[in-house]
Design an enzyme around this catalytic site. Structure first.
Site, PDB file in Angstrom:
ATOM      1  N   LYS A   1       0.818  -1.208   0.000  1.00 15.87           N
ATOM      2  CA  LYS A   1       0.000   0.000   0.000  1.00 15.87           C
ATOM      3  C   LYS A   1       0.863   1.275   0.000  1.00 15.87           C
ATOM      4  O   LYS A   1       0.621   2.179  -0.796  1.00 15.87           O
ATOM      5  CB  LYS A   1      -0.902  -0.040   1.234  1.00 15.87           C
ATOM      6  CG  LYS A   1      -1.956   1.002   1.326  1.00 15.87           C
ATOM      7  CD  LYS A   1      -3.023   0.606   2.360  1.00 15.87           C
ATOM      8  CE  LYS A   1      -2.439   0.046   3.644  1.00 15.87           C
ATOM      9  NZ  LYS A   1      -1.788   1.066   4.490  1.00 15.87           N
TER      10      LYS A   1
ATOM     11  N   ARG B   1      -8.813   2.881   9.662  1.00 22.43           N
ATOM     12  CA  ARG B   1      -8.415   1.551  10.107  1.00 22.43           C
ATOM     13  C   ARG B   1      -9.440   0.947  11.054  1.00 22.43           C
ATOM     14  O   ARG B   1      -9.264  -0.200  11.483  1.00 22.43           O
ATOM     15  CB  ARG B   1      -7.089   1.649  10.830  1.00 22.43           C
ATOM     16  CG  ARG B   1      -5.878   1.339   9.971  1.00 22.43           C
ATOM     17  CD  ARG B   1      -4.694   1.342  10.895  1.00 22.43           C
ATOM     18  NE  ARG B   1      -3.522   0.689  10.429  1.00 22.43           N
ATOM     19  CZ  ARG B   1      -2.627   1.230   9.611  1.00 22.43           C
ATOM     20  NH1 ARG B   1      -2.843   2.403   9.078  1.00 22.43           N
ATOM     21  NH2 ARG B   1      -1.530   0.574   9.315  1.00 22.43           N
TER      22      ARG B   1
ATOM     23  N   ARG C   1      11.658  -6.750   6.598  1.00 27.38           N
ATOM     24  CA  ARG C   1      11.875  -5.840   5.460  1.00 27.38           C
ATOM     25  C   ARG C   1      12.593  -4.575   5.963  1.00 27.38           C
ATOM     26  O   ARG C   1      12.558  -4.252   7.159  1.00 27.38           O
ATOM     27  CB  ARG C   1      10.542  -5.463   4.799  1.00 27.38           C
ATOM     28  CG  ARG C   1       9.729  -4.549   5.672  1.00 27.38           C
ATOM     29  CD  ARG C   1       8.502  -4.002   4.993  1.00 27.38           C
ATOM     30  NE  ARG C   1       7.732  -3.232   5.954  1.00 27.38           N
ATOM     31  CZ  ARG C   1       6.586  -2.649   5.699  1.00 27.38           C
ATOM     32  NH1 ARG C   1       6.032  -2.767   4.516  1.00 27.38           N
ATOM     33  NH2 ARG C   1       5.954  -1.969   6.626  1.00 27.38           N
TER      34      ARG C   1
ATOM     35  N   ARG D   1      11.885  -1.636  10.868  1.00 24.36           N
ATOM     36  CA  ARG D   1      10.893  -0.970  11.704  1.00 24.36           C
ATOM     37  C   ARG D   1      10.598  -1.808  12.935  1.00 24.36           C
ATOM     38  O   ARG D   1      10.533  -3.031  12.870  1.00 24.36           O
ATOM     39  CB  ARG D   1       9.592  -0.759  10.908  1.00 24.36           C
ATOM     40  CG  ARG D   1       9.506   0.616  10.280  1.00 24.36           C
ATOM     41  CD  ARG D   1       8.347   0.736   9.337  1.00 24.36           C
ATOM     42  NE  ARG D   1       7.075   0.327   9.929  1.00 24.36           N
ATOM     43  CZ  ARG D   1       5.917   0.355   9.270  1.00 24.36           C
ATOM     44  NH1 ARG D   1       5.878   0.793   8.018  1.00 24.36           N
ATOM     45  NH2 ARG D   1       4.802  -0.037   9.845  1.00 24.36           N
TER      46      ARG D   1
ATOM     47  N   ARG E   1      -0.287  -7.303  13.954  1.00 31.60           N
ATOM     48  CA  ARG E   1      -0.845  -6.293  13.051  1.00 31.60           C
ATOM     49  C   ARG E   1      -1.881  -6.918  12.124  1.00 31.60           C
ATOM     50  O   ARG E   1      -2.899  -6.301  11.805  1.00 31.60           O
ATOM     51  CB  ARG E   1       0.271  -5.632  12.243  1.00 31.60           C
ATOM     52  CG  ARG E   1       1.010  -4.572  13.049  1.00 31.60           C
ATOM     53  CD  ARG E   1       2.383  -4.298  12.502  1.00 31.60           C
ATOM     54  NE  ARG E   1       2.361  -3.632  11.221  1.00 31.60           N
ATOM     55  CZ  ARG E   1       3.379  -3.684  10.350  1.00 31.60           C
ATOM     56  NH1 ARG E   1       4.453  -4.396  10.614  1.00 31.60           N
ATOM     57  NH2 ARG E   1       3.305  -3.036   9.222  1.00 31.60           N
TER      58      ARG E   1
HETATM   59  P1  ADP Z   1       1.397  -0.631   7.890  1.00 28.39           P
HETATM   60  O1  ADP Z   1       0.295  -0.339   6.923  1.00 28.39           O
HETATM   61  O2  ADP Z   1       2.588  -1.242   7.229  1.00 28.39           O
HETATM   62  O3  ADP Z   1       0.951  -1.319   9.137  1.00 28.39           O
HETATM   63  P2  ADP Z   1       1.521   2.203   8.565  1.00 28.39           P
HETATM   64  O4  ADP Z   1       2.740   3.000   8.259  1.00 28.39           O
HETATM   65  O5  ADP Z   1       0.287   2.506   7.800  1.00 28.39           O
HETATM   66  O6  ADP Z   1       1.988   0.716   8.428  1.00 28.39           O
HETATM   67  O7  ADP Z   1       1.154   2.338  10.128  1.00 28.39           O
HETATM   68  C1  ADP Z   1       2.095   2.055  11.145  1.00 28.39           C
HETATM   69  C2  ADP Z   1       1.431   2.140  12.513  1.00 28.39           C
HETATM   70  O8  ADP Z   1       0.912   3.476  12.727  1.00 28.39           O
HETATM   71  C3  ADP Z   1       0.220   1.232  12.732  1.00 28.39           C
HETATM   72  O9  ADP Z   1       0.581  -0.089  13.088  1.00 28.39           O
HETATM   73  C4  ADP Z   1      -0.516   1.977  13.854  1.00 28.39           C
HETATM   74  O10 ADP Z   1       0.103   1.762  15.104  1.00 28.39           O
HETATM   75  C5  ADP Z   1      -0.317   3.432  13.485  1.00 28.39           C
HETATM   76  N1  ADP Z   1      -1.416   3.953  12.625  1.00 28.39           N
HETATM   77  C6  ADP Z   1      -1.316   4.364  11.328  1.00 28.39           C
HETATM   78  N2  ADP Z   1      -2.508   4.762  10.851  1.00 28.39           N
HETATM   79  C7  ADP Z   1      -3.396   4.592  11.863  1.00 28.39           C
HETATM   80  C8  ADP Z   1      -4.803   4.789  12.005  1.00 28.39           C
HETATM   81  N3  ADP Z   1      -5.561   5.228  10.985  1.00 28.39           N
HETATM   82  N4  ADP Z   1      -5.379   4.499  13.194  1.00 28.39           N
HETATM   83  C9  ADP Z   1      -4.651   4.048  14.228  1.00 28.39           C
HETATM   84  N5  ADP Z   1      -3.333   3.818  14.175  1.00 28.39           N
HETATM   85  C10 ADP Z   1      -2.696   4.084  13.008  1.00 28.39           C
END
Ligand code: ADP
Length: 216
Positions: free
Chosen positions: A14, A90, A129, A160, A171
């Site tokens: 994504k 989310r 990764r 990360r 996750r």
């Molecule tokens: P990925 O899609 O690879 O899990 P992201 O970079 O989108 O990674 O998000 C990393 C972290 O940031 C998530 O695991 C969460 O802890 C937090 N996060 C990101 N977007 C949201 C959201 N919309 N609501 C709650 N937490 C979020």
């Protein structure tokens, strides 16, 4: 304006697709994960609140996220070609909140695209990764090691804190439990287009670009 919401599990590509598509369509890339990681790096008030939540692969509380997204979308919706939302919504309340925010801002329905990838492929892709510390460019673990320079910018590669196997599984569980309902809520309000996320990244970009072009 062309506004896009990109959905898909962690590891669906994504973020990569969001960067490429926002660049080629001239859209503002709004990555909530990236905004939150920048806050953690900058030790801001928000960063201090969310650091341990991110490291555990949990979700940041909805009320904090809604404040963040309302402010961000109000800013990026003024002028410009449009935006591409990556990582939001989310949860079901976030999805309801997003519908409400767009209504308040007088913005019409965005194009919602879901990248579909099977679970086994996701765990394989995410465990270990490498991500760059400057712009979150992603490099496959076979192609480099921690500390190497990012192939795409002058950042350095690191693993990360939430890309360990246990956190990846967490996750994914969070995704199933919380984010599937968010998608269902969006689908109640707007059409959701599914795109196959398997294959070369460039092919996936082409598939999504085709959907965006067909919408306009
Ligand atoms: P990925 O899609 O690879 O899990 P992201 O970079 O989108 O990674 O998000 C990393 C972290 O940031 C998530 O695991 C969460 O802890 C937090 N996060 C990101 N977007 C949201 C959201 N919309 N609501 C709650 N937490 C979020």
């Amino acid at each position: 304006m062309r506004n896009v919401v990109l959905m898909g599990p962690p590891g669906s590509g994504k973020g990569t697709q969001a960067s490429r598509l926002s660049e080629s369509f001239g859209l503002e890339h709004v990555s909530t994960g990236e905004i939150l990681r920048a806050a953690v790096r900058g030790h801001s008030e928000l960063g201090l609140k969310v650091e341990s939540i991110l490291a555990a692969g949990e979700l940041v509380p909805d009320d904090l996220m809604m404040v963040l997204i309302r402010e961000t979308l109000a800013t990026v919706s003024v002028g410009g070609a449009g935006w591409l939302l990556d990582g939001f919504p989310r949860t079901k309340p976030q999805a309801e909140g997003l519908v409400e925010v767009l209504e308040d801002l007088g913005i019409e329905a965005p194009t919602v695209v879901e990248i579909v990838v099977p679970d086994e492929e996701i765990v394989e892709r995410l465990s270990g990764r490498l991500t760059c510390d400057k712009a979150s460019h992603v490099t496959a673990k076979g192609d480099a090691k921690e500390g190497d320079p990012c192939p795409e910018c002058d950042g350095a590669l690191y693993i990360r804190a939430d890309d360990t196997p246990e956190t990846v599984r967490n996750r994914l569980n969070v995704f199933r439990a919380k984010t599937e309902p968010a998608k269902a809520e969006l689908a109640r309000n707007w059409p959701v287009v599914q795109v196959n996320g398997l294959g070369r990244p460039a092919d996936v970009t082409q598939r999504i670009a085709g959907v965006l072009e067909a919408e306009h």
